[in-house]
Motif scaffolding. Structure first.
Motif, PDB file in Angstrom:
ATOM      1  N   LEU A  45       0.805  -1.238   0.000  1.00  0.00           N
ATOM      2  CA  LEU A  45       0.000   0.000   0.000  1.00  0.00           C
ATOM      3  C   LEU A  45       0.831   1.279   0.000  1.00  0.00           C
ATOM      4  N   ASN A  46       2.043   1.194   0.496  1.00  0.00           N
ATOM      5  CA  ASN A  46       2.897   2.376   0.606  1.00  0.00           C
ATOM      6  C   ASN A  46       2.189   3.500   1.378  1.00  0.00           C
ATOM      7  N   ALA A  47       1.487   3.104   2.426  1.00  0.00           N
ATOM      8  CA  ALA A  47       0.724   4.093   3.193  1.00  0.00           C
ATOM      9  C   ALA A  47       1.632   4.935   4.090  1.00  0.00           C
ATOM     10  N   PHE A  48       2.738   4.365   4.526  1.00  0.00           N
ATOM     11  CA  PHE A  48       3.610   5.068   5.483  1.00  0.00           C
ATOM     12  C   PHE A  48       4.943   5.487   4.860  1.00  0.00           C
ATOM     13  N   VAL A  49       5.388   6.656   5.225  1.00  0.00           N
ATOM     14  CA  VAL A  49       6.742   7.103   4.902  1.00  0.00           C
ATOM     15  C   VAL A  49       7.671   6.701   6.036  1.00  0.00           C
ATOM     16  N   THR A  50       7.204   6.873   7.262  1.00  0.00           N
ATOM     17  CA  THR A  50       7.990   6.587   8.463  1.00  0.00           C
ATOM     18  C   THR A  50       7.103   5.859   9.462  1.00  0.00           C
ATOM     19  N   VAL A  51       7.595   4.744   9.992  1.00  0.00           N
ATOM     20  CA  VAL A  51       6.913   4.091  11.101  1.00  0.00           C
ATOM     21  C   VAL A  51       7.831   4.234  12.320  1.00  0.00           C
ATOM     22  N   ASP A  52       7.288   4.762  13.400  1.00  0.00           N
ATOM     23  CA  ASP A  52       8.097   5.045  14.590  1.00  0.00           C
ATOM     24  C   ASP A  52       7.775   4.013  15.681  1.00  0.00           C
ATOM     25  N   ILE A 123       1.152   7.981  18.473  1.00  0.00           N
ATOM     26  CA  ILE A 123       1.464   8.275  17.076  1.00  0.00           C
ATOM     27  C   ILE A 123       2.379   7.183  16.534  1.00  0.00           C
ATOM     28  N   VAL A 124       1.866   6.434  15.559  1.00  0.00           N
ATOM     29  CA  VAL A 124       2.657   5.295  15.061  1.00  0.00           C
ATOM     30  C   VAL A 124       3.524   5.652  13.862  1.00  0.00           C
ATOM     31  N   GLY A 125       3.211   6.731  13.173  1.00  0.00           N
ATOM     32  CA  GLY A 125       4.073   7.074  12.044  1.00  0.00           C
ATOM     33  C   GLY A 125       3.467   8.134  11.158  1.00  0.00           C
ATOM     34  N   LYS A 126       4.189   8.423  10.061  1.00  0.00           N
ATOM     35  CA  LYS A 126       3.836   9.482   9.120  1.00  0.00           C
ATOM     36  C   LYS A 126       3.382   8.854   7.812  1.00  0.00           C
ATOM     37  N   THR A 127       2.277   9.375   7.278  1.00  0.00           N
ATOM     38  CA  THR A 127       1.695   8.741   6.087  1.00  0.00           C
ATOM     39  C   THR A 127       2.012   9.499   4.798  1.00  0.00           C
ATOM     40  N   THR A 128       2.064   8.733   3.737  1.00  0.00           N
ATOM     41  CA  THR A 128       2.383   9.250   2.405  1.00  0.00           C
ATOM     42  C   THR A 128       1.434  10.374   1.989  1.00  0.00           C
ATOM     43  N   THR A 129       2.023  11.451   1.482  1.00  0.00           N
ATOM     44  CA  THR A 129       1.231  12.546   0.913  1.00  0.00           C
ATOM     45  C   THR A 129       1.663  12.784  -0.524  1.00  0.00           C
ATOM     46  N   HIS A 130       0.724  13.178  -1.351  1.00  0.00           N
ATOM     47  CA  HIS A 130       1.068  13.702  -2.676  1.00  0.00           C
ATOM     48  C   HIS A 130       2.104  14.803  -2.441  1.00  0.00           C
ATOM     49  N   GLU A 131       3.074  14.971  -3.316  1.00  0.00           N
ATOM     50  CA  GLU A 131       4.157  15.928  -3.068  1.00  0.00           C
ATOM     51  C   GLU A 131       3.585  17.302  -2.690  1.00  0.00           C
ATOM     52  N   PHE A 132       3.974  17.764  -1.508  1.00  0.00           N
ATOM     53  CA  PHE A 132       3.522  19.050  -0.964  1.00  0.00           C
ATOM     54  C   PHE A 132       1.995  19.178  -0.948  1.00  0.00           C
ATOM     55  N   ALA A 133       1.309  18.019  -0.941  1.00  0.00           N
ATOM     56  CA  ALA A 133      -0.165  17.986  -0.931  1.00  0.00           C
ATOM     57  C   ALA A 133      -0.764  18.594  -2.196  1.00  0.00           C
ATOM     58  N   ASN A 148      -4.696   2.067  -3.164  1.00  0.00           N
ATOM     59  CA  ASN A 148      -6.046   1.886  -2.615  1.00  0.00           C
ATOM     60  C   ASN A 148      -6.211   0.464  -2.082  1.00  0.00           C
ATOM     61  N   PRO A 149      -6.514   0.285  -0.800  1.00  0.00           N
ATOM     62  CA  PRO A 149      -6.636  -1.061  -0.243  1.00  0.00           C
ATOM     63  C   PRO A 149      -7.708  -1.909  -0.938  1.00  0.00           C
ATOM     64  N   VAL A 150      -8.700  -1.267  -1.529  1.00  0.00           N
ATOM     65  CA  VAL A 150      -9.741  -2.028  -2.217  1.00  0.00           C
ATOM     66  C   VAL A 150      -9.185  -2.672  -3.480  1.00  0.00           C
ATOM     67  N   ASP A 151      -8.228  -2.022  -4.107  1.00  0.00           N
ATOM     68  CA  ASP A 151      -7.564  -2.536  -5.307  1.00  0.00           C
ATOM     69  C   ASP A 151      -6.245  -1.777  -5.466  1.00  0.00           C
ATOM     70  N   GLY A 161      -3.434  10.563   0.937  1.00  0.00           N
ATOM     71  CA  GLY A 161      -3.650   9.201   0.458  1.00  0.00           C
ATOM     72  C   GLY A 161      -3.180   8.148   1.438  1.00  0.00           C
ATOM     73  N   GLY A 162      -2.016   8.339   2.038  1.00  0.00           N
ATOM     74  CA  GLY A 162      -1.494   7.354   2.987  1.00  0.00           C
ATOM     75  C   GLY A 162      -2.375   7.254   4.222  1.00  0.00           C
ATOM     76  N   SER A 163      -2.904   8.376   4.691  1.00  0.00           N
ATOM     77  CA  SER A 163      -3.790   8.367   5.862  1.00  0.00           C
ATOM     78  C   SER A 163      -5.054   7.567   5.563  1.00  0.00           C
ATOM     79  N   ALA A 164      -5.614   7.769   4.358  1.00  0.00           N
ATOM     80  CA  ALA A 164      -6.830   7.040   3.985  1.00  0.00           C
ATOM     81  C   ALA A 164      -6.537   5.554   3.831  1.00  0.00           C
ATOM     82  N   ALA A 165      -5.437   5.217   3.179  1.00  0.00           N
ATOM     83  CA  ALA A 165      -5.099   3.806   2.969  1.00  0.00           C
ATOM     84  C   ALA A 165      -4.847   3.103   4.305  1.00  0.00           C
ATOM     85  N   ALA A 166      -4.163   3.820   5.223  1.00  0.00           N
ATOM     86  CA  ALA A 166      -3.839   3.202   6.518  1.00  0.00           C
ATOM     87  C   ALA A 166      -5.100   2.891   7.319  1.00  0.00           C
TER      88      ALA A 166
END
Lengths: 440, 440
Positions: A45-52, A123-133, A148-151, A161-166
């Motif tokens: 899914l590539n939902a996270f950039v950083t997991v802490d 806080i478990v980590g930081k989620t992927t964002t479109h570049e500069f949102a 998208n977790p559905v497909d 996007g990463g927040s929604a996917a997570a």
């Protein structure tokens, strides 16, 4: 093909909080669940950039100790939360989805993160964002597209996007995002979860990297509307009053000619709701206002980087920023005038209704990198389609919620509910009445 | 060669008001004096676009009747006043100095005109403005350039050039103008009279054709500071308190490298005043902020006319509008940020001083249409020179007054005094202390 969801899929904040207090689970165990799911679903899914993991486990242990000692910070106490990578968390990298910030680590929390911690959230980590949102597709980021977790062949939507996917994948029960033209609601709708963008200014944006200051909103993503409300309150949002909301239906064709199946699926939930007519000229003026103000403000944020190191931007983002840099100032001046005029239309718009209902996004999730979709033999540009029904409420600064509204050809569809500031209680009441049917 | 001045030269509002009440003169007689001077000096100075003899005489007769009946409207009662042609007077043409409005006649008064009438003033006519007030030289107008009474071959300065010329030539004792970057103070200084631009918003701008809404101010022009204060109060300005003002000297070289003789003439009035240092980077930031905001807002006002009928603009105005239309929006966004930052510098700027003093304009009046002047062998562009010392106080929205400060090579020089909003009483006290020496 859908992924195998993590522990939090189908679990709500209230149930988790009860389990914690009843001793059926610990914050540490919940955090371990979240970390395990993040690891298992990471590549897909590539939902996270950083997991802490270390920081999260430490916070979880503290939450457990506090609960054991009788200190209860409320409904988020001990629950795992993910934070969009555009929002500063002290000590964790904040890439903003960009190579420009590949090595940036802020040393203070954003205001909304301070509030999350005060509420006991982990806080478990930081989620992927479109570049500069800067994009509603969620597929242009220095750390790759969120999926998208559905497909997973399809876009999550963006920019959060990463927040929604997570959340949709059950990795966490709650995530924080930002919404400038729909960046919380669009990915929530495309991934089949709920997302709430409060009134402009209701949650402070301090410590959030700006996209377009006039429209930037901090928002929340969760499985359902009730969890969005809980999180919003913990972030400082005030919701009071009640009463039976009068819901009006806005035909999305007045704003964008999208997928008729999406319209039909959402309309079916509204029963005999009366139709609300948009004021004359509203659609064109609100879109011009949105795009001009956003373009000029975003170009102002990035003017220095555009001059010094354009090659560090994603190619599509760079092309869009260059176009934005050329929008003349007199159009910005006119757009600010329009914004004031549009704000004056709110009473007319609502009339005798408390809540306006419409689809959140007029199409279902396109494929990653897809920029045109076919609808009834027409070719439709993806970006304006994604933004068309959400961005007006950023221009007007109105609270707007998306809740799952079933599927079209197996892909999630969202019902969007919009109200006037101060009417949030009615908004969530409307969601509670309308959404269960969609989920059932 | 100077013109032969009209009746009001050297006469102040207080003396005229006393003569009226003592029965030594009537409002009708004063109005006839103004109308005669306007007619006699019309061809030479081009100060007026429209002289409303019938309306003025009617208003004067009413003023006389009221006084005779014991109704006294205060210090402007029965006194002739001229109004810039950018400010609406019901029933009189308002050309804005442009062929675009050659036949425009508004049917309602501007808010400041309503106040003038309520104060019993007699409006004798509309004065020449630089086209749409878009220029500090006063020599580009559909009805031709206004000319400097001290030497009609020279520019009056602008954009309220006709108002300054009418007062300086003794045609009227008082005129109303607008000031966006110096349009009241520049012509007042170049023509050797006083002019006051109040704090931003202190006099409502309703019914004034906009130049740049962020900076537009209504202001007053008269023979001396005391008359500006009287007129300002009649227009609704609040001035209270007193105390001995601490005056600081601002070396104009920190803002613009102008005519050293002008600096010396003004500095000589200040005695042992301490020097105020401008904050680091102030000059560059304030000029960028002024030009960018003004360009974008002016281009927004005229975008429709630029597209439909560019040929109706004066050629120089058209060229400048076209350049203004190309200023990108991101620079406007940055300029608004700068404006807020600059506003935060006001306390630093004033420090322990109540009033800042400097020349109003760093050069003396150039010839009509002259766009470069020689100063010590350097060639200096006229427009930025005219605006350099006045426009910062529009950006900051501060009250600013110019008073006559003697001459350099026979041409008038102005002393500019600037204060914080609320400190107007100290500003006028400072003017009363410093200016008589200049006039003596």
């Amino acid at each position: 093909m859908p992924i195998s969801p993590g522990f939090f899929a189908g679990r709500d904040l209230t149930g988790l909080a009860r389990d914690l207090r009843d001793g059926r689970v610990t914050a540490t165990a919940l955090t371990e669940r979240a970390l395990a799911a993040a690891e298992a679903l990471g590549p897909e899914l590539n939902a996270f950039v950083t997991v802490d993991a270390a920081g999260a486990l430490k916070a979880a242990r503290q939450a457990d100790e506090e609960l054991a000692a009788g200190t209860d910070r409320g409904p988020l106490h001990g629950l795992p939360v993910a934070v969009k990578d555009l929002i500063m968390v002290a000590g964790l990298p904040a890439t903003m989805g960009s190579r420009h910030f590949a090595r940036y680590v802020p040393d203070t929390d954003a205001a909304c993160v301070t509030r999350l911690r005060a509420a006991g959230a982990v806080i478990v980590g930081k989620t992927t964002t479109h570049e500069f949102a800067y994009g509603p597709t969620g597929d242009r980021s220095a750390n790759g597209p969120s999926r998208n977790p559905v497909d997973p062949a399809r876009m999550s939507g963006g920019s959060s996007g990463g927040s929604a996917a997570a959340v949709a994948a059950g990795i966490v029960p709650l995530a924080i995002g930002t919404d400038t033209g729909g960046s919380v609601r669009i990915p929530a709708a495309l991934c089949g979860i709920a997302g709430f963008k409060p009134a402009y200014g209701a949650i402070p944006a301090d410590g959030v990297f700006p996209l377009s200051a006039s429209y930037d909103h901090v928002g929340v993503l969760a499985g359902g509307a009730e969890d969005c409300l809980i999180a919003y309150r913990c972030l400082g949002g005030e919701v009071s009053g009640d009463g039976s909301p009068a819901v009006g239906w806005v035909d999305p064709a007045g704003l964008f000619d999208g997928d008729a199946r999406v319209t039909a699926a959402v309309r079916a939930l509204l029963g005999d709701a009366a139709e609300v007519r948009l004021p004359e000229g509203f659609a064109g003026e609100v879109w011009e206002t949105y795009t001009v103000v956003q373009s000029c403000e975003t170009a102002a944020v990035h003017a220095g980087r555009l001059e010094r190191a354009p090659e560090l931007f994603d190619a599509e983002v760079l092309e869009r920023l260059r176009a934005a840099s050329e929008v003349p100032g007199w159009r910005y001046v006119r757009a600010l005038e329009s914004r004031r005029r549009l704000a004056g239309m709110v009473e007319t718009l609502f009339g005798r209704h408390d809540v306006l209902a419409m689809p959140t996004v007029p199409i279902t999730a396109p494929l990653i990198d897809q920029r045109e979709v076919e609808l009834d033999g027409r070719s439709v540009a993806v970006r304006p389609a994604l933004l068309a029904l959400t961005s007006p409420w950023n221009v007007l600064g109105l609270p707007a919620l998306t809740v799952p509204a079933g599927t079209v050809a197996g892909l999630p569809v969202g019902l969007q509910l919009v109200c006037r500031p101060g009417d949030e209680a009615r908004l969530f009441t409307a969601a509670a009445r309308l959404a269960p049917a969609a989920l059932g």
